[in-house]
Design an enzyme around this catalytic site. Structure first.
Site, PDB file in Angstrom:
ATOM      1  N   LYS A 104       2.562  -0.912   3.410  1.00  0.00           N
ATOM      2  CA  LYS A 104       2.194  -0.151   2.219  1.00  0.00           C
ATOM      3  C   LYS A 104       2.607  -0.981   1.017  1.00  0.00           C
ATOM      4  CE  LYS A 104       3.155   3.941  -0.518  1.00  0.00           C
ATOM      5  NZ  LYS A 104       4.099   5.061  -0.761  1.00  0.00           N
TER       6      LYS A 104
ATOM      7  N   GLY B 208       8.002  11.106  -7.253  1.00  0.00           N
ATOM      8  CA  GLY B 208       9.176  11.954  -7.296  1.00  0.00           C
ATOM      9  C   GLY B 208       9.133  13.072  -8.311  1.00  0.00           C
TER      10      GLY B 208
ATOM     11  N   ALA C 241       2.289  10.325  -3.839  1.00  0.00           N
ATOM     12  CA  ALA C 241       3.169  10.446  -5.009  1.00  0.00           C
ATOM     13  C   ALA C 241       2.901  11.713  -5.813  1.00  0.00           C
ATOM     14  CB  ALA C 241       3.074   9.236  -5.934  1.00  0.00           C
ATOM     15  N   GLY C 242       4.003  12.427  -6.100  1.00  0.00           N
ATOM     16  CA  GLY C 242       3.959  13.570  -6.991  1.00  0.00           C
ATOM     17  C   GLY C 242       3.711  14.916  -6.339  1.00  0.00           C
TER      18      GLY C 242
ATOM     19  N   ASN D 262       7.413  12.403   0.430  1.00  0.00           N
ATOM     20  CA  ASN D 262       8.792  12.010   0.689  1.00  0.00           C
ATOM     21  C   ASN D 262       9.773  12.901  -0.079  1.00  0.00           C
ATOM     22  OD1 ASN D 262      10.627   8.815   0.611  1.00  0.00           O
ATOM     23  ND2 ASN D 262      11.303  10.853   1.093  1.00  0.00           N
ATOM     24  N   THR D 263       9.787  12.761  -1.397  1.00  0.00           N
ATOM     25  CA  THR D 263      10.798  13.443  -2.200  1.00  0.00           C
ATOM     26  C   THR D 263      10.799  14.949  -1.987  1.00  0.00           C
ATOM     27  OG1 THR D 263      10.688  11.710  -3.886  1.00  0.00           O
ATOM     28  CG2 THR D 263      11.638  13.812  -4.545  1.00  0.00           C
TER      29      THR D 263
END
Length: 258
Positions: free
Chosen positions: A100, A161, A187-188, A209-210
């Site tokens: 990635k 995040g 993301a986000g 992830n976050t």
């Protein structure tokens, strides 16, 4: 291959949820979340790994490297040279030649550099890597990356995040419409509803992830994302009807009283 498999570079996956391994409070929390997510692709930041002795990293030693496709990511790379170097270190260290690509020169916003991302992808594809680039939600860049041989396109929904959800929907819809490779919204995404929205829009998968790592119960949140991805995909395949600015009765207003 199942009837609705996610296929990336000729490899088939039954899960359309990819997960990252950063920010978790403990190795066990991370392991539990990964297992609950049902994910088959797990991303790992190369800067966190000791490839000479991965067992020394408690956060990674709990993962079964035979069960998951370990997708090395070049998080922290500031330009194409750094991203390429990190990818080669990972492959030389025994990880699969899947990477990635993340090129984020500004640590304040972690936005991907479009020029350096494209350069890194061009070089890594020539070097035999399966390349999955994290990218701005830019349809023109998406076309260039696909032409360069990217195996997926991974446009951001919002800042890494941030948990703000999909703030780039219009651009992502264009990318999905024109792409000939899988589109993974990355993301986000802060809530399962954000993941469902991405899948309803026609994304092939999402990466989270976050949202898992900072949840009070990471495993439960991972399960929520798993279900949301399935629900969004099912809704997309069902063929949603057209929207309307006017009310449309779901039952007849006349002729039902005799």
């Amino acid at each position: 291959m199942t009837p609705d498999s996610l296929v990336i570079a000729g490899r088939s996956f039954t899960s359309r949820l990819l997960v990252g391994t950063g920010k978790f409070s403990s190795a066990q929390a991370m392991k539990s979340a990964v297992e609950a997510s049902g994910a088959q692709i797990v991303t790992i930041a190369l800067r966190r790994m000791d490839l000479d002795d991965p067992g020394q990293d408690n956060m990674l030693s709990v993962l079964d490297f035979e069960k998951y496709l370990i997708l090395a990511n070049t998080s922290g790379a500031r330009d194409a040279d750094e991203a390429v170097r990190l990818a080669h270190i990972a492959r030389n260290g025994g990880l699969p030649p899947w990477v990635k690509v993340e090129v984020t020169p500004d640590p304040r916003n972690l936005l991907p550099d479009p020029v350096e991302t494209l350069r890194a992808c061009e070089r890594l594809v020539k070097d035999g890597f399966t390349v999955l680039p994290y990218m701005p939600a830019d349809p023109i860049l998406a076309r260039r990356l696909e032409e360069a041989g990217a195996a997926t396109l991974m446009p951001l929904g919002s800042l890494i995040g941030s948990g703000l959800g999909i703030r780039t929907a219009d651009a992502i819809e264009i990318i999905i419409e024109q792409a000939h490779v899988p589109v993974v919204v990355d993301a986000g995404l802060g809530l399962p509803s954000h993941a469902a929205q991405a899948m309803e829009m026609g994304a092939d998968a999402v990466l989270v992830n976050t949202a898992l790592a900072i949840a009070q119960n990471p495993a439960a949140m991972a399960d929520g994302f798993r279900l949301a991805v399935q629900a969004g995909r099912t809704a997309r395949l069902a063929g949603p009807g057209a929207t309307s600015r006017e009310a449309r009765a779901s039952s007849p207003l006349t002729g039902f009283i005799r």
